[in-house]
Design a protein around this motif. Structure first.
Motif, short mmCIF file in Angstrom:
data_model
loop_
_atom_site.label_atom_id
_atom_site.label_comp_id
_atom_site.label_asym_id
_atom_site.label_seq_id
_atom_site.Cartn_x
_atom_site.Cartn_y
_atom_site.Cartn_z
N LYS A 44 -12.96 77.19 3.00
CA LYS A 44 -12.46 76.92 4.34
C LYS A 44 -11.94 78.19 5.02
O LYS A 44 -11.99 78.34 6.24
N SER A 45 -11.45 79.13 4.23
CA SER A 45 -10.95 80.40 4.78
C SER A 45 -12.07 81.22 5.40
O SER A 45 -11.80 82.19 6.12
N GLY A 46 -13.31 80.86 5.14
CA GLY A 46 -14.45 81.64 5.58
C GLY A 46 -14.94 82.61 4.54
O GLY A 46 -16.03 83.18 4.66
N LYS A 47 -14.16 82.79 3.48
CA LYS A 47 -14.56 83.69 2.41
C LYS A 47 -15.46 82.94 1.42
O LYS A 47 -15.61 81.73 1.48
N TYR A 48 -16.01 83.73 0.48
CA TYR A 48 -17.04 83.19 -0.40
C TYR A 48 -16.66 83.35 -1.88
O TYR A 48 -15.79 84.14 -2.24
N MET A 49 -17.40 82.60 -2.69
CA MET A 49 -17.33 82.80 -4.13
C MET A 49 -17.88 84.18 -4.44
O MET A 49 -19.00 84.51 -4.06
N PRO A 50 -17.10 85.02 -5.17
CA PRO A 50 -17.54 86.39 -5.45
C PRO A 50 -18.27 86.48 -6.78
O PRO A 50 -18.49 85.48 -7.46
#
Length: 783
Positions: free
Chosen positions: A107-113
Motif C-alpha cells: 500500500k505504501s507504493g513500495k515493493y517486495m525487494p
C-alpha cells in the motif's frame, strides 16, 4: 549492475490509484493453482509460521499473528474483512507477460525487494519474483528473487512463532510445503473505504466519540466494545458514506446516584494501580494518593457519594470525611473542596480505554477529572484533562471491601496455626473474626461493618504471635487443606492425620532461621523444580528457610542456588519443588504436641506396640512397657514407664481403642530393653528373612512376640519388634509382674493389623468361635 536492472523494475510510487481510498471487503479461499494466481490483491500467509505478511510504517516486513495461527477462512475474514486498517497486509501481485515473473507491491507504493540474510524492508525498486506451486490443487507456493534466494519467514525468538519481530530473510533452499519457505495466497475483493465517526449514545446522551474509523463500503458498523457499554444497535446497518454512526447502548455503571441525606459511599480510583481520590482537608484540595486495597477500615476522607438524580446528566461529588464537595476550576488545575453551592456539576462519560473493567469517566462538559502529579509540585491530585484516557478512567470500590480484604487472609486459617498476629491465637478471637467477616459478606450494614472494623483494629495493633522454632510441627497445605504425611517413602497429602505419627515434622535448627526437616527419622532431601522430594540420610539433606506472614508459612530449600525460586515445598500428587506464589506451596504450621495409636482388643485389655522417632513424656489411655529377656529367653520381664525416649521399642496396654502419647522429653530407660523397632517399616525378602524378627501379635488368643508367618509381608512403620537373629525361640511371652502370657512356638496367625476372617462359605466373621475352622489370608486356620 546489468543483472540488477534485468531483475527489477521501477516503482509506481505511493500515489498509485489502485490503492487510494480502498479497504478489504472480503477474503476468498487460498489459491490452489498457479494459473489462478492472476493480477490482483492478496493476503500472503506463511505456512510454516501460520502468520501473515505485513509492511510496517518504517517499511520493515514481518509476520503478523493476525488470528492466533488459525487457517480457518471465517477466522481470517473476521480479522480482515470490512477494514481499511489492515491494508498494510495487502500486496498487489502483478505478472510479467514476457518472462512469467511477478512483482508484489504494498500500500505504501513500495515493493517486495530482493532477499537478504537479515531483516527485509520494502523497496522503491521492484524485484522480479519467480513463483512456483508445490502441487496443483493444493494452496502452497514458494517464491524466490533473481539471486535464487527463497523468501523464508523468521519469527520472533523462536522459529514458528512469528509476531512482532517476525521478518523475511533469504534462504538458498525451499522448505517443504508446510515449512517456513511455503506461502499461501488469499485473493481479496476491495471496495471504497470511508471514514466513520462512532457516537456511542445512552438515552440520548453521547457518552463516547470514536472518530476516524476506516470502514469499507457495504460493511456493517462493527463498533468496538468499551467498559460498561453494551451495544444494542446502530442508526446505519451498513456503511455507505463517510460520517457519523450513532451506536445505541445501555450503560451498566458500577455506581449509583444518591443524596447527601442518604449517601451511597464509594472509594474512587483514578488511573490504575492504587491511586485513590482523597480529601486533603488541611489544604482544601483533592489529592490522589496510593491507598492499599486492604485496610482495617477505609478512612472517611477516602469515601465519596455521587449526589444527584441522574448520573448521565448531573451529579456532584460529596466527601464523607469533610462533608465538602469537589470543584474543578480549570484544565490542569488541582480540584478543591467547597460547599455545595460552589461545587462542579458533572456527568458520566465512557472511557476510550477498552481494557479497564468497569471503567468510566467523570466530565464537566469541558474536561475530565484526571490523575496528575505535576513535576516539581509534589501534589498528586485530581486535575482537569482534555482526554478520556487511562488517567481519566475511574473504577470504584465498596468501602466494606477494604476491611473484608484485610480480614480475608485469616478467614480460612485453621485454629491452632502459628505465624500470625498474637490476637488471633486466642481461639475465641479467631472465631469472632470469621463470624464478623461472614456477616459483612452476607449484608454490609453499618453495624456489621463496624464489628469487623473493630476486630481488624485489634489485629493491626497486635504483636506477632508464635513463630516456628526448633521442634515438632504438623503442616497443612493451604490449597488442599490436608496434612503433609509420610507412608513408607511416599510423601503426599492426606486427610484425618491431625494425630498421626507420619504427619509429625521435626524442624532441626542449622543456622539463623534455617532448618533441616525430618519425618519418621529421615531427612527431607534437596528440592528441585518439579521433581519429587525424597527422604534421605543426613548427608543428602536439604536446608530450609522458613518465612511466615498472616499464618501462611513458606518452606524454601536454600541449599541449591540454581532455579532457587522453584525450591519451595509444593504438592501436586506428591511433594515437589515449585514457586512460592502457588497456594499448593503455602502451608499452615501447627505445633505437634501428641499422637494417637490405635489399640487392638484381646481378652480384657487392648494392646499395641510402638517405635517412634521422637520422645514421649506421657501416655494417656494406656501404660507403656519396656522389658528385658529373662534368663532362658522365653519371656520379657515387662516394666511400666511414664515416658519413652525416641527410637525405643515399647508395648502399650490399656482398655480403650486409642492411646494418646504426649511428645516431650523422657528419661533414658534403665537397664536393658529387648524391644527395638522401625520408623520406616521392614519388608520381608530373601535378604531380610522373617526368622530374624519376632513381631508383636496374638496367637491362640495369647499376646506375645512371634515369628511372622508367610502371610505377613512386612512390619509396618512405627512398630516394635525383637531382634531374633540370635534367638532360638519362635515366640516370646510377656511377663507382667510374674503373670506370664501363655504362648507356644506356633508362628504368628493374628497380628496388630488383623486380616479379615471368613467362614468356609466365604462370609466375613467378626467374632470367630474358639476351635472353629476358618479362612484367613487365603489359608484354613483353626481358632
Amino acid at each position: 549492475m546489468l543483472a540488477m536492472l534485468v531483475s527489477s523494475v521501477q516503482s509506481a510510487f505511493a500515489d498509485d490509484a489502485k490503492w487510494t481510498g480502498k479497504g478489504i471487503k472480503s477474503v476468498d479461499a487460498a489459491v490452489t493453482s498457479l494459473s489462478d494466481l492472476t493480477d490482483g490483491y492478496y493476503l500472503v500467509r506463511n505456512a510454516g509460521h501460520s502468520t501473515f505478511l505485513q509492511e510496517q510504517g518504517n517499511g520493515n516486513l514481518y509476520l503478523w499473528n493476525a488470528n492466533n495461527y488459525s487457517s480457518d477462512l471465517t477466522s481470517i475474514n473476521n480479522v480482515f474483512s470490512g477494514s481499511a486498517t489492515n491494508m498494510n497486509s495487502v500486496v498487489y501481485l502483478a505478472k510479467n507477460s514476457e518472462d512469467g515473473t511477478y512483482t508484489m507491491q504494498f500500500k505504501s507504493g513500495k515493493y517486495m525487494p530482493a532477499f537478504g540474510g537479515a531483516k527485509t524492508s520494502s523497496n522503491e525498486t521492484a524485484t522480479k519474483l519467480t513463483i512456483a506451486i508445490y502441487k496443483e490443487g493444493e494452496p502452497y507456493f514458494n517464491f524466490k528473487d533473481g539471486n535464487n534466494l527463497y523468501a523464508n519467514g523468521k519469527g520472533g525468538n523462536y522459529q514458528g512463532q512469528g509476531n512482532g519481530d517476525g521478518n523475511f530473510v533469504g534462504w538458498k533452499d525451499p522448505s517443504d510445503k508446510n515449512g517456513n519457505s511455503s506461502y499461501q495466497f488469499y485473493k481479496l475483493t476491495l471496495d471504497d473505504a470511508y471514514t466513520v465517526n462512532y457516537k456511542y449514545t445512552v438515552d440520548g446522551h453521547v457518552v463516547l466519540a470514536v472518530n476516524g474509523a476506516s470502514k469499507v463500503k457495504g460493511s456493517a458498523p462493527s463498533a468496538d466494545a468499551y467498559p460498561c457499554l453494551t451495544i444494542t444497535g446502530y442508526d446505519k446497518q451498513t456503511i455507505t458514506e463517510s460520517g457519523d454512526v450513532v451506536v445505541n447502548c445501555t450503560m451498566a455503571l458500577p455506581v449509583e446516584a444518591s443524596t447527601a441525606a442518604a449517601p451511597k459511599w464509594y472509594a474512587v480510583r483514578l488511573h490504575n494501580g492504587k491511586r485513590m481520590i482523597v480529601a486533603d482537608a488541611a489544604n482544601s484540595e483533592v489529592a490522589c494518593n496510593d491507598v492499599e486495597l486492604s485496610l482495617p477500615e477505609l478512612p472517611d476522607a477516602n469515601q465519596w457519594a455521587f449526589v444527584g438524580d441522574d448520573l448521565l446528566t448531573s451529579f456532584k461529588l460529596y466527601n464523607k470525611g469533610t462533608q465538602k464537595y469537589l470543584k474543578t476550576s480549570a484544565q490542569d488545575a488541582i480540584s478543591t473542596l467547597v460547599d455545595e453551592a460552589d461545587a462542579t456539576a458533572f456527568h458520566v462519560m465512557a472511557t476510550r480505554i477498552q481494557g479497564m473493567e468497569n471503567g468510566f469517566c467523570i466530565s464537566n462538559g469541558s474536561w475530565y477529572l484526571n490523575f496528575q502529579n505535576p513535576e516539581g509540585s509534589n501534589k498528586p491530585g485530581v486535575y482537569g484533562w482534555g482526554d478520556n484516557d487511562q488517567g481519566s478512567t475511574c473504577t470504584v470500590y465498596a468501602p466494606e471491601s477494604f476491611p473484608l480484604n484485610y480480614a480475608a487472609p485469616y478467614v480460612n486459617v485453621p485454629e491452632g496455626a502459628i505465624g500470625g498476629p498474637q490476637y488471633l491465637e486466642t481461639k475465641g478471637n479467631l472465631i469472632a473474626l470469621k463470624a464478623a467477616y461472614n456477616a459483612v459478606e452476607a449484608g454490609a450494614t453499618d453495624e456489621n461493618v463496624q464489628k469487623l472494623v473493630d476486630i481488624n483494629k485489634q489485629i493491626a495493633a497486635s504483636p506477632a504471635g508464635t513463630t516456628l522454632t526448633e521442634g515438632y510441627y504438623r503442616l497443612v497445605n493451604r490449597q488442599y487443606n490436608q496434612y503433609l504425611h509420610i507412608n513408607g517413602n511416599n510423601m503426599n497429602l492426606q486427610n484425618g492425620k491431625e494425630k498421626a505419627i507420619g504427619s509429625v515434622v521435626y524442624f532441626k535448627s542449622v543456622g539463623d532461621n534455617q532448618y533441616s526437616m525430618m519425618i519418621e527419622g529421615k531427612y527431607l532431601g534437596k528440592v528441585t523444580k518439579s521433581q519429587a522430594i525424597n527422604l534421605v540420610d543426613e548427608a543428602d539433606k536439604g536446608t530450609f528457610s522458613v518465612t511466615s506472614s498472616n499464618f501462611i508459612t513458606l518452606l524454601q530449600d536454600v541449599s541449591v542456588e540454581n532455579e532457587k525460586n522453584f525450591h519451595y515445598i509444593h504438592v501436586n500428587g506428591s511433594a515437589l519443588g515449585w514457586e512460592a506464589s502457588a497456594p499448593a506451596s503455602q502451608w499452615y504450621a501447627f505445633p505437634a504436641t501428641d499422637v494417637e495409636i490405635d489399640m487392638t482388643a484381646q481378652g480384657d485389655n487392648t494392646y499395641a506396640s510402638a517405635y517412634l522417632p521422637f520422645s514421649v513424656s506421657a501416655v494417656d489411655g494406656a501404660t507403656a512397657y519396656v522389658g528385658a529377656l529373662n534368663a532362658d529367653k522365653t519371656a520379657i520381664d515387662m516394666k511400666g514407664v511414664s515416658g519413652v525416649p525416641a527410637n525405643t521399642g515399647f508395648v502399650l496396654v490399656g482398655n480403650g481403642n486409642k492411646a494418646t502419647l504426649t511428645i516431650g522429653n523422657a528419661a533414658a530407660i534403665e537397664g536393658v530393653n529387648a524391644l527395638t523397632g522401625t520408623n520406616t517399616g521392614v519388608t520381608f525378602a530373601d535378604a531380610t528373612p522373617r526368622a530374624n524378627y519376632l513381631v508383636f501379635g496374638v496367637n491362640n488368643d495369647k499376646v506375645g512376640f512371634y515369628t511372622p508367618s508367610n502371610s505377613v509381608p512386612a512390619i509396618p512403620a512405627n512398630k516394635a519388634y525383637i531382634n531374633a537373629s540370635e534367638l532360638s525361640n519362635q515366640a516370646i511371652a510377656l511377663n507382667f509382674g510374674n503373670t506370664v502370657t501363655g504362648i507356644n512356638a506356633a508362628t504368628l496367625v493374628k497380628g496388630e493389623n488383623n486380616a479379615p476372617i471368613y467362614d468356609l462359605s466365604g462370609r466375613r466373621v467378626w467374632a470367630p468361635v474358639k476351635g472353629g475352622l476358618y479362612i484367613q489370608n487365603g489359608k484354613k486356620i483353626i481358632k
